[in-house]
Design a protein around this motif. Structure first.
Motif, PDB file in Angstrom:
ATOM      1  N   ASN A  24      34.424  89.014  -3.451  1.00 31.93           N
ATOM      2  CA  ASN A  24      35.105  88.309  -4.538  1.00 31.93           C
ATOM      3  C   ASN A  24      35.057  86.793  -4.398  1.00 31.93           C
ATOM      4  O   ASN A  24      35.444  86.083  -5.330  1.00 31.93           O
ATOM      5  N   ALA A  25      34.580  86.299  -3.269  1.00 33.90           N
ATOM      6  CA  ALA A  25      34.473  84.847  -3.071  1.00 33.90           C
ATOM      7  C   ALA A  25      33.079  84.324  -3.411  1.00 33.90           C
ATOM      8  O   ALA A  25      32.860  83.112  -3.418  1.00 33.90           O
ATOM      9  N   LEU A  26      32.135  85.214  -3.698  1.00 31.56           N
ATOM     10  CA  LEU A  26      30.767  84.787  -3.972  1.00 31.56           C
ATOM     11  C   LEU A  26      30.660  84.114  -5.342  1.00 31.56           C
ATOM     12  O   LEU A  26      31.421  84.403  -6.258  1.00 31.56           O
ATOM     13  N   ASP A  27      29.675  83.211  -5.460  1.00 33.76           N
ATOM     14  CA  ASP A  27      29.511  82.443  -6.693  1.00 33.76           C
ATOM     15  C   ASP A  27      28.056  82.489  -7.161  1.00 33.76           C
ATOM     16  O   ASP A  27      27.235  83.257  -6.636  1.00 33.76           O
ATOM     17  N   GLU A  28      27.736  81.660  -8.151  1.00 36.83           N
ATOM     18  CA  GLU A  28      26.390  81.633  -8.726  1.00 36.83           C
ATOM     19  C   GLU A  28      25.327  81.289  -7.683  1.00 36.83           C
ATOM     20  O   GLU A  28      24.201  81.775  -7.744  1.00 36.83           O
ATOM     21  N   LYS A  29      25.678  80.429  -6.736  1.00 36.31           N
ATOM     22  CA  LYS A  29      24.720  80.048  -5.693  1.00 36.31           C
ATOM     23  C   LYS A  29      24.320  81.271  -4.869  1.00 36.31           C
ATOM     24  O   LYS A  29      23.147  81.442  -4.521  1.00 36.31           O
ATOM     25  N   ALA A  30      25.299  82.118  -4.581  1.00 35.36           N
ATOM     26  CA  ALA A  30      25.008  83.342  -3.818  1.00 35.36           C
ATOM     27  C   ALA A  30      24.085  84.262  -4.612  1.00 35.36           C
ATOM     28  O   ALA A  30      23.188  84.894  -4.035  1.00 35.36           O
ATOM     29  N   ILE A  31      24.282  84.324  -5.927  1.00 37.72           N
ATOM     30  CA  ILE A  31      23.417  85.148  -6.775  1.00 37.72           C
ATOM     31  C   ILE A  31      21.980  84.633  -6.705  1.00 37.72           C
ATOM     32  O   ILE A  31      21.022  85.429  -6.668  1.00 37.72           O
ATOM     33  N   GLU A  32      21.803  83.322  -6.680  1.00 41.08           N
ATOM     34  CA  GLU A  32      20.464  82.739  -6.539  1.00 41.08           C
ATOM     35  C   GLU A  32      19.826  83.166  -5.225  1.00 41.08           C
ATOM     36  O   GLU A  32      18.637  83.490  -5.173  1.00 41.08           O
ATOM     37  N   TYR A  33      20.614  83.160  -4.151  1.00 46.38           N
ATOM     38  CA  TYR A  33      20.092  83.590  -2.849  1.00 46.38           C
ATOM     39  C   TYR A  33      19.691  85.065  -2.881  1.00 46.38           C
ATOM     40  O   TYR A  33      18.635  85.449  -2.350  1.00 46.38           O
ATOM     41  N   PHE A  34      20.549  85.894  -3.493  1.00 41.62           N
ATOM     42  CA  PHE A  34      20.236  87.323  -3.578  1.00 41.62           C
ATOM     43  C   PHE A  34      18.965  87.568  -4.384  1.00 41.62           C
ATOM     44  O   PHE A  34      18.226  88.512  -4.120  1.00 41.62           O
ATOM     45  N   ASN A  35      18.711  86.743  -5.387  1.00 39.03           N
ATOM     46  CA  ASN A  35      17.483  86.876  -6.172  1.00 39.03           C
ATOM     47  C   ASN A  35      16.266  86.390  -5.399  1.00 39.03           C
ATOM     48  O   ASN A  35      15.146  86.865  -5.631  1.00 39.03           O
TER      49      ASN A  35
END
Length: 436
Positions: free
Chosen positions: A110-121
């Motif tokens: 629940n603390a993850l943000d858009e930057k984390a989504i970029e990393y996951f991609n």
């Protein structure tokens, strides 16, 4: 259980059971996965992308790695981590005294943000390059499709989807159609149209492929929901071919009239066999910049009364029959999506936050990617097409106990496992594996 006599069994009262066997594990097949992950170099990647601002007992990278392993072993709920906290295999492969608990996992997700989504991609792209070396990869087939992740609560951006009927999310998925590697997955609002924002989704992939695979021939395959000029123009811009099905309309039917008449003249009275006829023409819808080559396939199955016409737009120069056959192979993507959703529980979106659900889905997508690459590179030939459910039952769910000495830990796997030879063969293949 207290009402039973030591967990006695009704078929033989001299038999009983309890859960006091000690700190054993039922998931020793993770030793194979961890050995493969070491070859991929996943842990340094996670540590590089997900840096913690303070020292933690459970780092962000280690929690992601833990979730990858619990997904592969089939534990759908994070609550399972509370029971697995001291599992010898899990703690051994994660190099930790105990696993992160469910509350710790929940706080992290629940603390993850858009930057984390970029990393996951970005992670699937890096792993894709390792399993598909640029020097030897000459062809890439990008299969596009959407699916439904059904929701049952008040999840953010969940909405009713008129195509699938239930409420949920409507994610967009991209696979390499040649081997099933998941290249990108994006969670989206449940009511969004299938091809909405397709340029924003696909253009970063084209830029990456143009840089990493400059000599590879790229083919995009998609259903009629993606028959949009934005996709045609994007493919043209990056030199990619495409085969995309078109929705039937009055103009296309008019083009097909002559073929339909010819079909009925030739095969009209023979209902005992399947008959097929092909035609091609150039067609331009009002929103298109230029006309496109369209293949018309007229087919009538044995026993059917009337023939059906299918229309496929393409930039390929091959014969119509080859074009249709190429498009039909897109059906394999349905199997890829099924495995991702059923075997890896990718459609389990139980968080209330859209961002949390997106991050969790991408972690499960990472688990799918690892196993799919593992199947292709180190599993025996007769196992390469196996689904995760089969692999999990045969090679992951193997019982073991640990023997600890001053210098080493030995994982003693079940002696009666019928897949001992396969297990050892895979471990040997991993040791000899050389990735890009």
């Amino acid at each position: 259980m207290s009402s039973l006599q030591q967990g006695s069994l009704n078929f033989n009262r001299s038999f009983s059971f309890n859960f006091k066997g000690g700190n054993l594990s039922s998931d020793s097949g993770l030793l194979l996965v961890r050995s493969f992950v070491e070859k991929l170099g996943l842990r340094p990647l996670l540590q590089d992308f997900f840096k913690d601002s303070i020292d933690r007992r459970h780092t962000h990278a280690s929690i992601i790695e833990q979730l990858v392993y619990t997904t592969i072993t089939g534990y759908k709920s994070d609550n399972a981590s509370d029971h697995l906290r001291h599992d010898p295999v899990f703690t051994g492969i994660l190099d930790k005294e105990s696993l992160a608990s469910q509350p710790t996992i929940s706080r992290f997700i629940n603390a993850l943000d858009e930057k984390a989504i970029e990393y996951f991609n970005r992670l699937p792209e890096i792993l894709f390059e390792k399993a598909n070396p640029p020097r030897s990869t000459k062809h890439l087939v990008l299969d596009l499709d959407s699916t439904l992740f059904e929701t049952f609560g008040k999840q953010e951006q969940s909405a009713y989807n008129f195509h699938y009927s239930p409420c949920g999310y409507h994610p967009l998925m991209l696979f390499n159609g040649l081997n099933g590697d998941l290249m990108k997955m994006e969670l989206r609002n449940g009511s969004i149209y299938i091809s909405k924002n397709i340029k924003e989704f696909l253009e970063p992939i084209f830029k990456w492929l143009d840089k990493t695979y400059p000599k590879a021939q790229i083919l995009v395959r998609a259903d009629s929901g993606f028959a949009t000029p934005q996709l045609y123009e994007l493919c043209e811009e990056y030199g990619a071919d495409f085969v995309i099905r078109l929705k039937s309309n009055a103009t296309l039917k008019k083009y097909a009239d002559e073929t339909l008449h010819s079909f009925m003249d030739i095969y009209g009275s023979d209902y005992t066999k399947c008959h097929v006829m092909y035609e091609e023409f150039h067609y331009r819808a009002k929103s298109w910049k230029t006309p496109l080559r369209v293949i018309c396939r007229v087919e009538r199955a044995a026993g059917e009364l009337l023939p059906r016409a299918t229309f496929i737009a393409t930039t390929l120069k091959a014969q119509p029959k080859v074009i249709v056959k190429t498009y039909n192979k897109r059906g394999n993507m349905e199997n890829f999506i099924k495995e991702a959703k059923i075997d890896f529980s990718m459609d389990s979106v139980s968080h209330s936050s859209f961002m949390a659900n997106s991050a969790k889905s991408l972690i499960k997508a990472l688990a799918y990617s690892i196993v799919n690459m593992m199947k292709r590179t180190v599993l025996p030939k007769d196992r390469k097409s196996s689904r995760m459910l089969s692999i999990r039952a045969d090679l992951i769910k193997i019982a073991c106990k640990t023997a600890t000495s001053a210098r080493r830990i030995v994982f003693k796997l079940c002696s009666s496992s019928p897949f001992k030879e396969t297990f050892c063969q895979i471990m040997s293949n991993i040791e000899n594996l050389r990735l890009a």
